[in-house]
Design an enzyme around this catalytic site. Sequence first.
Site, PDB file in Angstrom:
ATOM      1  CB  SER A  96     -22.584  67.141  25.236  1.00 55.55           C
ATOM      2  OG  SER A  96     -22.680  66.295  24.156  1.00 55.55           O
ATOM      3  CE  LYS A 170     -25.130  65.207  21.482  1.00 57.14           C
ATOM      4  NZ  LYS A 170     -24.177  64.709  22.450  1.00 57.14           N
ATOM      5  CE  LYS A 238     -24.602  68.555  28.843  1.00 58.03           C
ATOM      6  NZ  LYS A 238     -23.486  67.447  28.861  1.00 58.03           N
TER       7      LYS A 238
END
Length: 300
Positions: A96, A170, A238
């Site tokens: 990611s 995502k 994050k």
Amino acid sequence: MTFPTKIAFLGIGLMGEPMARRLLQAGYFVTVWNRTLSKAQVLQAAGAQVAASLPDAVSDAEIVISMLEAGPVVAGLIGDALPDLRPGALWIDMSSTQQVEAQQFHARLAGAGHGFIDAPVSGGVGGAQAGSLAIMAGGSGSDYARVETLLAAMGRPTLVGPAGSGQVAKLCNQLIVGTTLNIVAEALLLAQAAGADAAAVRTAIRGGFAESRILEVHGQRMLERNFVAGGQVKSQVKDMHNILAAAAAAHVTLPVTQLVTQRYESIAETYPTADHAAALLALEALNPGQRLGDGPDKLA
């Protein structure tokens, strides 16, 4: 169409290990590498070749898959591996990262004659073990065709656009997940504080418009106060920061995402490795004296 069989899998962590196992079970020849060698060696019994060095891992690989902590780590590894990549290798980054980072990886690899796909995943460790991950791929149609069958060994892949688009998908996924976790926590705490049976309320609303996997899985986790990590708070923070960065780049304001980010930031230092269902703990901190259920917190 001929599909590649020689794969280098870089990053044998919480997610990387079960993902590499799925590839081995599908019959691919997989070489695994991790900076901590012992983490890679656990896959030896499953048929993986263990590389002691990064050049050994990538030099003969048609496909390189990275599953790492964050964009800067991926960037460093691509730089270290580039001199040893075989001509025409295709790199799939399943970490990611930020959209702009994925686009930079693509440009760097394309400049050296290699392909690139960003293919982050959703589904957690359970999805990785079951081979049911949602895989969001960004890249060219021709590169995706090379690896669609390979990706299907790990889950359900979908090509969502050019390089960098996988990371956008995502982030959209994580936006919905992070927000919904907080809403489920608010609903259950409200139910109990207002005198209802929170577990019964969850049961009553399941099957209606409020139904979701998060209400099913993480709603139960909250009732049990089970915060043993699947997805982690630090990872959610994050992701929320990456969402806000993507929003800024796209010139849109996401006010709910800003609030959810603050909630996770409030517990990031205290519970960095707790499951992201710990959104409940952040909510309870705003409501002194209110606590869902009466069991102890499970954190490890």
